[in-house]
Each structure stands twice: as structure tokens, then as C-alpha cells.
Design a protein around this motif. Structure first.
Motif, mmCIF file in Angstrom:
data_model
loop_
_atom_site.group_PDB
_atom_site.id
_atom_site.type_symbol
_atom_site.label_atom_id
_atom_site.label_comp_id
_atom_site.label_asym_id
_atom_site.label_seq_id
_atom_site.Cartn_x
_atom_site.Cartn_y
_atom_site.Cartn_z
ATOM 1 N N ASN A 197 8.029 -7.336 -15.829
ATOM 2 C CA ASN A 197 9.119 -6.862 -14.972
ATOM 3 C C ASN A 197 9.161 -5.343 -15.077
ATOM 4 O OD1 ASN A 197 11.441 -6.319 -13.566
ATOM 5 N ND2 ASN A 197 12.817 -7.395 -14.956
ATOM 6 N N TYR A 198 8.696 -4.663 -14.038
ATOM 7 C CA TYR A 198 8.509 -3.212 -14.108
ATOM 8 C C TYR A 198 9.475 -2.423 -13.227
ATOM 9 C CZ TYR A 198 6.044 -4.130 -9.708
ATOM 10 O OH TYR A 198 5.725 -4.537 -8.433
ATOM 11 N N GLN A 199 10.437 -3.077 -12.606
ATOM 12 C CA GLN A 199 11.288 -2.404 -11.630
ATOM 13 C C GLN A 199 12.382 -1.534 -12.248
ATOM 14 O OE1 GLN A 199 11.030 -1.932 -8.519
ATOM 15 N NE2 GLN A 199 9.426 -3.375 -7.946
ATOM 16 N N LEU A 200 12.715 -1.752 -13.532
ATOM 17 C CA LEU A 200 13.791 -0.996 -14.187
ATOM 18 C C LEU A 200 15.059 -1.014 -13.323
ATOM 19 C CD1 LEU A 200 11.840 2.118 -15.586
ATOM 20 C CD2 LEU A 200 12.555 0.064 -16.806
ATOM 21 N N GLN A 235 -7.340 -1.957 -11.763
ATOM 22 C CA GLN A 235 -6.062 -1.475 -12.279
ATOM 23 C C GLN A 235 -5.436 -0.443 -11.348
ATOM 24 O OE1 GLN A 235 -7.406 -0.136 -16.118
ATOM 25 N NE2 GLN A 235 -6.900 -2.068 -17.132
ATOM 26 N N LYS A 236 -6.261 0.357 -10.692
ATOM 27 C CA LYS A 236 -5.740 1.336 -9.732
ATOM 28 C C LYS A 236 -5.073 0.635 -8.553
ATOM 29 C CE LYS A 236 -8.829 5.233 -10.679
ATOM 30 N NZ LYS A 236 -9.936 6.079 -10.169
ATOM 31 N N ARG A 237 -5.659 -0.456 -8.087
ATOM 32 C CA ARG A 237 -5.047 -1.214 -6.983
ATOM 33 C C ARG A 237 -3.688 -1.762 -7.402
ATOM 34 N NH1 ARG A 237 -10.457 -3.245 -6.012
ATOM 35 N NH2 ARG A 237 -9.938 -5.120 -7.204
ATOM 36 N N ILE A 238 -3.606 -2.291 -8.636
ATOM 37 C CA ILE A 238 -2.329 -2.806 -9.138
ATOM 38 C C ILE A 238 -1.325 -1.671 -9.289
ATOM 39 C CG2 ILE A 238 -1.204 -3.919 -11.110
ATOM 40 C CD1 ILE A 238 -3.875 -5.406 -11.592
ATOM 41 N N PHE A 239 -1.775 -0.534 -9.770
ATOM 42 C CA PHE A 239 -0.895 0.623 -9.951
ATOM 43 C C PHE A 239 -0.302 1.043 -8.609
ATOM 44 C CE2 PHE A 239 0.428 4.949 -10.583
ATOM 45 C CZ PHE A 239 0.793 5.039 -11.922
ATOM 46 N N GLN A 252 0.828 -1.193 0.000
ATOM 47 C CA GLN A 252 0.000 0.000 0.000
ATOM 48 C C GLN A 252 0.868 1.250 0.000
ATOM 49 O OE1 GLN A 252 -3.222 -0.213 -0.364
ATOM 50 N NE2 GLN A 252 -3.409 -2.425 -0.019
ATOM 51 N N ILE A 253 0.325 2.326 -0.527
ATOM 52 C CA ILE A 253 0.981 3.631 -0.446
ATOM 53 C C ILE A 253 0.232 4.465 0.585
ATOM 54 C CG2 ILE A 253 1.872 3.594 -2.803
ATOM 55 C CD1 ILE A 253 -0.512 5.340 -3.626
ATOM 56 N N SER A 254 0.836 5.554 1.019
ATOM 57 C CA SER A 254 0.203 6.411 2.022
ATOM 58 C C SER A 254 -1.006 7.128 1.425
ATOM 59 C CB SER A 254 1.203 7.441 2.541
ATOM 60 O OG SER A 254 1.517 8.378 1.523
ATOM 61 N N GLN A 255 -1.864 7.612 2.288
ATOM 62 C CA GLN A 255 -3.037 8.352 1.829
ATOM 63 C C GLN A 255 -2.626 9.622 1.094
ATOM 64 O OE1 GLN A 255 -6.331 7.579 1.803
ATOM 65 N NE2 GLN A 255 -5.623 5.548 2.464
ATOM 66 N N LEU A 298 3.580 1.008 -7.577
ATOM 67 C CA LEU A 298 4.230 2.245 -7.141
ATOM 68 C C LEU A 298 4.913 2.040 -5.791
ATOM 69 C CD1 LEU A 298 4.878 5.234 -7.421
ATOM 70 C CD2 LEU A 298 2.606 5.754 -6.469
ATOM 71 N N ALA A 299 4.237 1.357 -4.867
ATOM 72 C CA ALA A 299 4.830 1.091 -3.550
ATOM 73 C C ALA A 299 6.115 0.284 -3.696
ATOM 74 C CB ALA A 299 3.826 0.347 -2.666
ATOM 75 N N ASN A 300 6.116 -0.718 -4.561
ATOM 76 C CA ASN A 300 7.319 -1.529 -4.790
ATOM 77 C C ASN A 300 8.431 -0.713 -5.434
ATOM 78 O OD1 ASN A 300 6.865 -4.074 -3.713
ATOM 79 N ND2 ASN A 300 5.765 -4.796 -5.518
#
Length: 292
Positions: A137-140, A91-95, A68-71, A99-101
């Protein structure tokens, strides 16, 4: 000193001497392990065949523990990041998870007394997540540090003032925050520093790594180059259109980053003028979101 080596005990004999319960556990673990190896190799082969045929990964996300990300970060996405606003609830939950990762694995460093705020982390990180949203693989991992300057900065690499820079040798990417923000103030001018520099990182990442998304990316990019080289009229049409700014023709790396800016900022114009080229970029990114 004398060293005595006991003769090697054959594995079948060793198993037969085990306690029945221990032997059962050992055999279960052994066959489970062997089965996992066989299934893993079969899946790798299957995924490669699937990707070769359909030009996309068999699946994108296998989330077990959702981060999770912060509010505060979530509010910034909802208020300021138009791509996120267009996504479905799932898709927003996955995004947010991606982003958190991403933020967890990158170090943000402010230069020239620049303060790294929640907004800075969120918008820069979200740009990278947006561009890699169709990649497995999205970590770049070709960079680990993100330098942020208040405005254009002197680059030792180029010996001039830069607005942005990707340095794979040092494992870093750098932005002028003033210019990064300017890229979002005007969302349809095909000038976006964040997209451009992350485009360089994606391009380099695709040729360095061997994951399925990188293979699709690099193979499709080769197809794109062959397509342009096959007909002088196609190249002339690109130049005459003035749709892609002149900087795109500096080299193939700048060409791709400019293509990416146009794809993300004015997709309808891109598709209308150069549908084949648009299709190649969409395939490279596996980008089937938010109306693209």
C-alpha cells in the motif's frame, strides 16, 4: 392506514419457483460469491502468516490496467532521479505506474505565488514513490494535499519558519521548494527534506493503517526500538559516531526520518557502521532495489 406484510418466502422455495435458467445463474453467482469470500479470508490469513515468517508481503504489485505518465515526466525521471535510473526495465514500468496513481490522488497547491510545474510534481511524487516502492500500500492516504512554497514559510503549527511540515490532522504535507531541491543537489550529506517529511508520513501511516505492509513496518520498528534499548553501549555508539545528526535525537519520529535520510543517501556507510540498524530499516521498507 393498514399495512399488510406478506409472509417471508423461504429461500429454497423461492429458488424452486425460479425459471430453470434463472435458477442456474443464481446458483452459479451464489457459489462463486461464497467461494470468493472463503478464498479472500484464506488469503488474508495466509498473507499474515507469510509476512510474520518472512517479514515481507507475499506479493507487491497486481497491476491490471497500467497507468502512464507524460513524456515530460518520464524525461525528468530519466535525467534527474538517480534511484529511478538504477531500476530494471520492469521496475521502471512499475515505478511509472505508481507515480501516475500517486499524482492522480494528491492535490498540489502552490503558495506565495509559487507555480506548480511538471518538475515539481514529478520530483516530489517520485520521492514518495521511491520510499514506498517496497510497500504494497503505497498511496500514503494520511494526507491528500501537498503544499509547495518557494522558500521557508511561517508555520502556524510551530509558530516559526519551517522548511517542511507534515500535518496529519489537516491531511497535508508542505515543502519549501528551495530546500527540497537543495536536498538533491548534494546527494550524500544525509540531508534531504523530501525524504525527511515523507518519512514522517510513512511513520504515521504505519500506525494508523492495518494493511500488511503497515503491520510489517510497525512491528519491525518496535523490534528496532527494543534493540536500541537493550544495550546502553549501542546507544552510546550512535551518539559517538556523529553519523546521525543531533536532530535525530529530538524524538522517535525525528529519529526515524533521519535514519531514512541516511539509509537512502549513504547506504554503504550506514550498513558498514550500523549493519543491524540498517537491516531493520531495510526490512521495514521491504527495500530490495537499486543495490540497497
Amino acid at each position: 392506514m393498514n399495512i399488510y406484510l406478506s409472509p417471508m418466502i423461504p429461500i429454497p422455495s423461492l429458488i424452486s419457483e425460479m425459471h430453470p435458467t434463472t435458477r442456474l445463474v443464481f446458483l452459479i453467482l451464489f457459489f462463486v460469491g461464497m467461494g470468493w469470500i472463503v478464498l479472500s479470508r484464506f488469503y488474508i490469513y495466509f498473507e499474515q502468516v507469510f509476512a510474520k515468517k518472512y517479514k515481507r508481503p507475499f506479493f507487491l504489485n497486481s497491476i491490471i490496467f497500467r497507468r502512464q505518465i507524460s513524456q515530460d515526466k518520464r524525461r525528468i525521471l530519466e535525467k534527474e532521479f538517480s534511484f529511478y535510473q538504477k531500476l530494471s526495465t520492469k521496475q521502471k514500468r512499475i515505478f511509472r505506474h505508481r507515480l501516475a496513481n500517486f499524482l492522480r490522488n494528491k492535490e498540489f497547491v502552490g503558495r506565495d505565488n509559487f507555480e506548480i510545474t511538471t518538475e515539481v510534481e514529478t520530483l516530489i511524487g517520485a520521492t514518495a514513490v521511491m520510499l514506498t516502492f517496497g510497500l504494497k500500500n503505497y498511496q500514503l492516504d494520511v494526507f491528500h494535499t501537498i503544499l509547495v512554497y518557494p522558500k521557508s514559510f511561517y508555520s502556524k503549527q510551530g509558530g516559526t519558519l519551517h522548511k517542511g511540515e507534515f500535518n496529519p490532522r489537516m491531511g497535508l504535507i508542505a515543502f519549501s521548494w528551495e530546500d527540497f531541491k537543495f536536498g538533491y543537489d548534494i546527494s550524500n550529506d544525509n540531508l534531504n527534506l523530501g525524504i525527511h517529511e515523507f518519512g514522517h508520513a510513512m511513520h504515521f501511516n504505519s500506525f494508523k493503517n492495518g494493511d500488511i505492509s503497515s503491520i510489517i513496518f510497525s512491528d519491525t520498528y518496535k523490534d528496532l526500538k527494543r534493540y536500541l534499548r537493550s544495550d546502553e553501549e549501542k546507544r552510546k555508539a550512535l551518539l559517538d559516531s556523529k553519523y546521525f545528526r543531533a536532530y535525530a535525537y529530538t524524538n522517535e519520529f525525528e529519529f526515524f526520518s533521519v535514519l531514512l535520510e541516511c539509509f537512502m543517501e549513504t547506504p554503504r556507510d550506514f550498513k558498514a557502521q550500523f549493519p543491524k540498524l540498517y537491516g531493520y530499516v531495510k526490512q521495514m521498507l521491504n527495500f530490495n532495489f537499486a543495490g540497497y
